[in-house]
Write a protein that holds these residues in place. Structure first.
Motif, PDB file in Angstrom:
ATOM      1  N   ALA A   1      11.805 -27.147 -35.642  1.00  0.00           N
ATOM      2  CA  ALA A   1      13.032 -26.362 -35.765  1.00  0.00           C
ATOM      3  C   ALA A   1      13.722 -26.161 -34.412  1.00  0.00           C
ATOM      4  O   ALA A   1      14.944 -26.201 -34.323  1.00  0.00           O
ATOM      5  N   TRP A   2      12.908 -25.991 -33.353  1.00  0.00           N
ATOM      6  CA  TRP A   2      13.540 -25.702 -32.059  1.00  0.00           C
ATOM      7  C   TRP A   2      14.291 -26.902 -31.497  1.00  0.00           C
ATOM      8  O   TRP A   2      15.022 -26.792 -30.522  1.00  0.00           O
ATOM      9  N   LEU A   3      14.097 -28.070 -32.117  1.00  0.00           N
ATOM     10  CA  LEU A   3      14.864 -29.238 -31.665  1.00  0.00           C
ATOM     11  C   LEU A   3      16.063 -29.506 -32.554  1.00  0.00           C
ATOM     12  O   LEU A   3      16.870 -30.373 -32.268  1.00  0.00           O
ATOM     13  N   ASN A   4      16.144 -28.773 -33.667  1.00  0.00           N
ATOM     14  CA  ASN A   4      17.181 -29.105 -34.643  1.00  0.00           C
ATOM     15  C   ASN A   4      18.505 -28.398 -34.380  1.00  0.00           C
ATOM     16  O   ASN A   4      19.233 -28.079 -35.295  1.00  0.00           O
ATOM     17  N   ARG A   5      18.787 -28.120 -33.147  1.00  0.00           N
ATOM     18  CA  ARG A   5      20.064 -27.495 -32.830  1.00  0.00           C
ATOM     19  C   ARG A   5      20.822 -28.398 -31.868  1.00  0.00           C
ATOM     20  O   ARG A   5      20.341 -29.449 -31.496  1.00  0.00           O
ATOM     21  N   SER A   6      21.993 -27.984 -31.501  1.00  0.00           N
ATOM     22  CA  SER A   6      22.690 -28.788 -30.497  1.00  0.00           C
ATOM     23  C   SER A   6      23.585 -27.913 -29.643  1.00  0.00           C
ATOM     24  O   SER A   6      24.033 -26.848 -30.074  1.00  0.00           O
ATOM     25  N   PHE A   7      23.774 -28.359 -28.412  1.00  0.00           N
ATOM     26  CA  PHE A   7      24.807 -27.747 -27.572  1.00  0.00           C
ATOM     27  C   PHE A   7      26.134 -28.174 -28.145  1.00  0.00           C
ATOM     28  O   PHE A   7      26.341 -29.362 -28.381  1.00  0.00           O
ATOM     29  N   SER A   8      27.038 -27.238 -28.367  1.00  0.00           N
ATOM     30  CA  SER A   8      28.366 -27.723 -28.725  1.00  0.00           C
ATOM     31  C   SER A   8      29.395 -27.032 -27.851  1.00  0.00           C
ATOM     32  O   SER A   8      29.275 -25.848 -27.516  1.00  0.00           O
ATOM     33  N   PHE A   9      30.384 -27.798 -27.465  1.00  0.00           N
ATOM     34  CA  PHE A   9      31.449 -27.280 -26.629  1.00  0.00           C
ATOM     35  C   PHE A   9      32.606 -26.922 -27.536  1.00  0.00           C
ATOM     36  O   PHE A   9      33.001 -27.726 -28.382  1.00  0.00           O
ATOM     37  N   THR A  10      33.104 -25.731 -27.399  1.00  0.00           N
ATOM     38  CA  THR A  10      34.187 -25.322 -28.290  1.00  0.00           C
ATOM     39  C   THR A  10      35.527 -25.282 -27.588  1.00  0.00           C
ATOM     40  O   THR A  10      36.557 -25.279 -28.223  1.00  0.00           O
ATOM     41  N   GLN A  11      35.524 -25.245 -26.276  1.00  0.00           N
ATOM     42  CA  GLN A  11      36.820 -25.187 -25.599  1.00  0.00           C
ATOM     43  C   GLN A  11      36.821 -26.102 -24.379  1.00  0.00           C
ATOM     44  O   GLN A  11      35.818 -26.707 -24.046  1.00  0.00           O
TER      45      GLN A  11
ATOM     46  N   TRP B   1      38.266 -29.379 -22.070  1.00  0.00           N
ATOM     47  CA  TRP B   1      38.513 -30.799 -22.396  1.00  0.00           C
ATOM     48  C   TRP B   1      37.315 -31.415 -23.099  1.00  0.00           C
ATOM     49  O   TRP B   1      37.377 -32.522 -23.621  1.00  0.00           O
ATOM     50  N   LEU B   2      36.187 -30.706 -23.138  1.00  0.00           N
ATOM     51  CA  LEU B   2      35.009 -31.241 -23.815  1.00  0.00           C
ATOM     52  C   LEU B   2      34.930 -30.764 -25.255  1.00  0.00           C
ATOM     53  O   LEU B   2      33.951 -31.054 -25.945  1.00  0.00           O
ATOM     54  N   ALA B   3      35.932 -30.039 -25.709  1.00  0.00           N
ATOM     55  CA  ALA B   3      35.868 -29.431 -27.032  1.00  0.00           C
ATOM     56  C   ALA B   3      35.507 -30.469 -28.094  1.00  0.00           C
ATOM     57  O   ALA B   3      36.095 -31.540 -28.148  1.00  0.00           O
ATOM     58  N   GLY B   4      34.543 -30.107 -28.938  1.00  0.00           N
ATOM     59  CA  GLY B   4      34.163 -31.007 -30.017  1.00  0.00           C
ATOM     60  C   GLY B   4      32.946 -31.839 -29.706  1.00  0.00           C
ATOM     61  O   GLY B   4      32.358 -32.426 -30.601  1.00  0.00           O
ATOM     62  N   VAL B   5      32.554 -31.905 -28.449  1.00  0.00           N
ATOM     63  CA  VAL B   5      31.379 -32.706 -28.108  1.00  0.00           C
ATOM     64  C   VAL B   5      30.130 -31.966 -28.547  1.00  0.00           C
ATOM     65  O   VAL B   5      29.989 -30.766 -28.319  1.00  0.00           O
ATOM     66  N   GLN B   6      29.242 -32.664 -29.216  1.00  0.00           N
ATOM     67  CA  GLN B   6      27.982 -32.064 -29.640  1.00  0.00           C
ATOM     68  C   GLN B   6      26.833 -32.804 -28.963  1.00  0.00           C
ATOM     69  O   GLN B   6      26.780 -34.018 -28.995  1.00  0.00           O
ATOM     70  N   LEU B   7      25.942 -32.043 -28.363  1.00  0.00           N
ATOM     71  CA  LEU B   7      24.779 -32.663 -27.743  1.00  0.00           C
ATOM     72  C   LEU B   7      23.530 -32.164 -28.457  1.00  0.00           C
ATOM     73  O   LEU B   7      23.066 -31.057 -28.195  1.00  0.00           O
ATOM     74  N   PRO B   8      23.004 -32.945 -29.411  1.00  0.00           N
ATOM     75  CA  PRO B   8      21.826 -32.492 -30.141  1.00  0.00           C
ATOM     76  C   PRO B   8      20.643 -32.300 -29.191  1.00  0.00           C
ATOM     77  O   PRO B   8      20.433 -33.104 -28.292  1.00  0.00           O
ATOM     78  N   TYR B   9      19.878 -31.213 -29.422  1.00  0.00           N
ATOM     79  CA  TYR B   9      18.707 -30.949 -28.604  1.00  0.00           C
ATOM     80  C   TYR B   9      17.727 -32.118 -28.618  1.00  0.00           C
ATOM     81  O   TYR B   9      17.058 -32.393 -27.634  1.00  0.00           O
ATOM     82  N   ILE B  10      17.642 -32.785 -29.783  1.00  0.00           N
ATOM     83  CA  ILE B  10      16.668 -33.881 -29.907  1.00  0.00           C
ATOM     84  C   ILE B  10      16.925 -34.926 -28.833  1.00  0.00           C
ATOM     85  O   ILE B  10      16.025 -35.376 -28.128  1.00  0.00           O
ATOM     86  N   ARG B  11      18.206 -35.269 -28.704  1.00  0.00           N
ATOM     87  CA  ARG B  11      18.526 -36.322 -27.738  1.00  0.00           C
ATOM     88  C   ARG B  11      18.343 -35.838 -26.307  1.00  0.00           C
ATOM     89  O   ARG B  11      17.908 -36.582 -25.437  1.00  0.00           O
ATOM     90  N   VAL B  12      18.675 -34.558 -26.090  1.00  0.00           N
ATOM     91  CA  VAL B  12      18.431 -33.992 -24.753  1.00  0.00           C
ATOM     92  C   VAL B  12      16.931 -34.053 -24.455  1.00  0.00           C
ATOM     93  O   VAL B  12      16.507 -34.453 -23.366  1.00  0.00           O
ATOM     94  N   PHE B  13      16.135 -33.675 -25.460  1.00  0.00           N
ATOM     95  CA  PHE B  13      14.688 -33.663 -25.290  1.00  0.00           C
ATOM     96  C   PHE B  13      14.178 -35.060 -24.942  1.00  0.00           C
ATOM     97  O   PHE B  13      13.333 -35.245 -24.065  1.00  0.00           O
ATOM     98  N   ILE B  14      14.724 -36.085 -25.633  1.00  0.00           N
ATOM     99  CA  ILE B  14      14.281 -37.457 -25.375  1.00  0.00           C
ATOM    100  C   ILE B  14      14.607 -37.854 -23.942  1.00  0.00           C
ATOM    101  O   ILE B  14      13.785 -38.478 -23.253  1.00  0.00           O
ATOM    102  N   ILE B  15      15.798 -37.464 -23.496  1.00  0.00           N
ATOM    103  CA  ILE B  15      16.185 -37.829 -22.129  1.00  0.00           C
ATOM    104  C   ILE B  15      15.255 -37.150 -21.121  1.00  0.00           C
ATOM    105  O   ILE B  15      14.755 -37.775 -20.181  1.00  0.00           O
ATOM    106  N   VAL B  16      14.974 -35.853 -21.370  1.00  0.00           N
ATOM    107  CA  VAL B  16      14.095 -35.122 -20.458  1.00  0.00           C
ATOM    108  C   VAL B  16      12.694 -35.741 -20.468  1.00  0.00           C
ATOM    109  O   VAL B  16      12.077 -35.960 -19.418  1.00  0.00           O
TER     110      VAL B  16
END
Lengths: 303, 370
Positions: free
Chosen positions: A129-139, A141-156
């Protein structure tokens, strides 16, 4: 969602794919650099890592379960790698093309075994569950970009593995032996280094890291009997682009291949991206035939 | 190699194959026909891998290109003038794509099935070999080519027929393909092409070109030191292998009546290696023999137990490479070769005998000298 956001999202995907590619290619580079052995069954180490994670999650629950998966995947794949080295690869030193064919045979058998045990359709891994979220930018110039935790975790994860392997090779006693064998096998041998044991350990280490890659890959796509085969061709391209000189070269090459594929896929289909990727690799060979980062050497390479 | 002593043997084999239509059932004859087409590809692979030392994991690509070149003509020849193939209509095309148009002419298709694979192979080989990249790298690049091309052909449904490939052919140069007499002619044509290719290859490996090729395989740098540039030789042999593969693909398409991406991808390409490896990688007769044995074996095993074939193929790869590097034709030499002793990678501490001989630096006795 603006154009820059699409581009950034795709770039981020590219980096996360590159991280898995890096983990997959690391073992290939290590064992090819050290023993001139190409392991075609390396992709099946990814598959084994994926299936082992799937099995682990059946028995272990709780928030830290996925970390247990990583451990099991690493240990299982490393053990299998050691077994493969002892039973097949050991007999074929000095015949790189033959090793390639024999390990291809091993990979066919492992795939068929997976098909018999787990069925031809993939198994899904539920991410914790702790990986099933994502960073999302709401405002901004990055507005709309979603960075899922899973992918961040893989990169780390992949950065951490890269760092540890680099430390292991650069700072540890075994790493010193490894570098000695890499530089001059005969000389190391005559100084009393047990080169065959070093080979075995490196092969097992590379396989274990591929197992980790399989575990990570299982988070973003189902584990199928052919998951390794479809992924490993890209890992080979990374090996060709990166060269055998350094892990840094491998990392750069993985980033290049991952980001190139992701960028091309904004405008083209996946299959066209494959063709363009191959063309890029052949083009790169024209400029850097020995890979992005090379060691200076006066020896005539027959590799 | 065609030696005089072996000549009657080859003549006998050729005669036996020529009379096969009288001897075996139509089903087995059709199998034999397509396997003989495979054998033409295997001859090329023997030149490239066995003599040239270049492992190609993408031979299926050239096989497929030859097959598709002919299949495009067959597809167009089966249509009334002015119509376009059915799969193009389903995909919403209204006009024949420009690269399909010249294939209406059978002679253009015949030329293309030789030239397209050979030129692609020559181009790729030159780009890689002139930068002195070779060996394992080249094998991996050809494998990537097989992956890229097969997925590309699948994805381009409107232009290539996609996953189903090209099928439904009626006639070629006035011969009706489904006719039993045409099938027989086709069998003999395949056999004749194979015999010609065999004769050509055995002449080639004995020529200076063949000697240089073997020299490049065994020590490329030494050949360089002798003043030769190995690149043109490697490019030439790879292109020749691709040409034979394309020819095989075209004949196969005529035999089976279909060419599809399933026949040109990564797995079929590497399966072609095992044909040659089983027969003996540096033996032309072995290539033909290996192709027939492996393919009949595959037909037999996969009709009895479909799941077993992949495992058998995997075991074949491991066994042939480790125990029988010379294949069936090199069986005798492999049996005479001593089995290397297995060395355990760990060193157990040796128990020192109490009366260990001390090392003394003295001149060796006369009888110790060899």
């Amino acid at each position: 969602m603006g154009d820059s956001a699409v581009l950034l999202g795709q770039l981020f995907n590219g980096v996360s794919v590159a991280s898995i590619l890096l983990l997959a290619a690391m073992g290939l580079v290590l064992s090819f650099g050290l023993m001139h052995v190409i392991n075609m069954a390396h992709g099946e180490m990814l598959m084994v890592g994926g299936y082992l994670s799937f099995l682990t999650l059946k028995f272990v629950h709780g928030p830290a379960a996925f970390l247990a998966c990583l451990l099991v995947a690493f240990a299982g794949a490393a053990l299998l790698g050691a077994l493969l080295e002892l039973s097949v690869v050991r007999w074929l030193y000095g015949r790189p093309l033959d090793t390639l064919l024999a390990t291809w045979g091993v990979s066919l058998i492992l795939q068929q075994a997976a098909r018999s045990i787990f069925g031809p359709i993939g198994v899904e891994l539920t991410a914790p569950a702790w990986l099933n979220r994502s960073f999302s930018f709401t405002q901004g110039w990055l507005a709309g970009v979603q960075l899922p935790y899973i992918r961040v975790f893989i990169i780390v994860l992949s950065a951490a593995v890269l760092g540890s392997v680099a430390l292991f090779i650069g700072r540890s006693q075994w790493g010193m032996l490894l570098r000695a064998v890499h530089q001059d096998r005969e000389m190391a041998e005559s100084l009393g280094v047990n080169t065959r044991l070093v080979d075995l350990l490196v092969f097992a280490l590379g396989s274990g890291v591929a197992g980790l890659a399989g575990s990570a890959l299982a988070l973003i796509s189902p584990v199928t009997p052919t998951v390794g085969q479809s992924f490993i061709v890209y890992a080979f391209l990374v090996t060709i682009v990166g060269g055998l000189g350094s892990l840094l070269g491998t990392a750069l090459a993985a980033l290049l291949v991952g980001i190139f594929s992701a960028a091309v896929q904004i405008n083209f289909s996946l299959s066209t991206a494959d063709v363009l990727l191959l063309l890029m690799v052949v083009a790169l060979i024209q400029f850097r035939p020995r890979g992005l980062i090379t060691r200076n050497s006066r020896s005539l390479s027959e590799a | 190699m065609l030696k005089h002593a072996q000549f009657p043997l080859y003549a006998l084999a050729l005669a036996l194959f020529a009379f096969a239509p009288e001897l075996v059932s139509p089903y087995h004859l059709s199998l034999l026909g397509r396997f003989l087409a495979f054998a033409i590809l295997a001859l090329g692979l023997t030149l490239v891998w066995g003599y040239g030392g270049i492992l190609s994991l993408g031979q299926g690509v050239f096989f497929g290109l030859g097959g598709y070149c002919l299949a495009m003509h067959l597809k167009l020849a089966a249509l009334p003038p002015g119509e376009i193939p059915d799969f193009m209509q389903w995909s919403g095309l209204t006009q024949l794509p420009w690269f399909w148009a010249p294939f209406r002419n059978p002679y253009f298709a015949l030329a293309a099935l030789f030239l397209v694979p050979a030129l692609l192979a020559a181009g790729l080989a030159w780009l890689v070999f002139h930068r002195r990249v070779g060996g394992v790298y080249f094998a991996l690049i050809t494998q990537a080519l097989a992956l890229a091309l097969s997925t590309f052909v699948i994805s381009q449904q409107p232009y290539t027929g996609g996953f189903n490939g090209l099928t439904d052919f009626s006639s070629f140069l006035g011969f009706t393909l489904t006719d039993p007499s045409t099938q027989r002619l086709l069998y003999w044509l395949t056999l004749a092409v194979l015999a010609l290719a065999f004769a050509f290859c055995s002449w080639l490996v004995r020529s200076n070109f063949g000697k240089l090729l073997t020299a490049i395989r065994d020590g490329e740098n030494r050949v360089r030191f002798l003043g030769y540039n190995p690149t043109p030789y490697k490019v030439a042999v790879f292109a020749l292998g691709a040409l034979l593969a394309g020819l095989a693909g075209a004949l196969f398409t005529l035999h089976v009546g279909v060419i599809s991406p399933a026949l040109i991808g990564v797995v079929p390409s590497i399966e072609m290696i095992i044909w040659v490896a089983v027969g003996g990688r540096a033996s032309l007769a072995g290539a033909v023999l290996g192709t027939l044995i492996v393919n009949f074996g595959k037909d037999w095993i996969s009709s009895a137990m479909p799941d077993l074939w992949l495992i058998v193929m995997g075991l074949l790869f491991i066994l042939v490479v480790t125990a029988l590097p010379g294949g069936l034709t090199g069986l005798g030499a492999s049996l005479r070769r001593p089995v290397p002793a297995f060395r355990f990678p760990f060193r157990f501490p040796e128990r020192k005998p109490s009366s260990a001989p001390t090392v003394s630096i003295v001149a060796p006795e006369a009888e110790d000298l060899p």
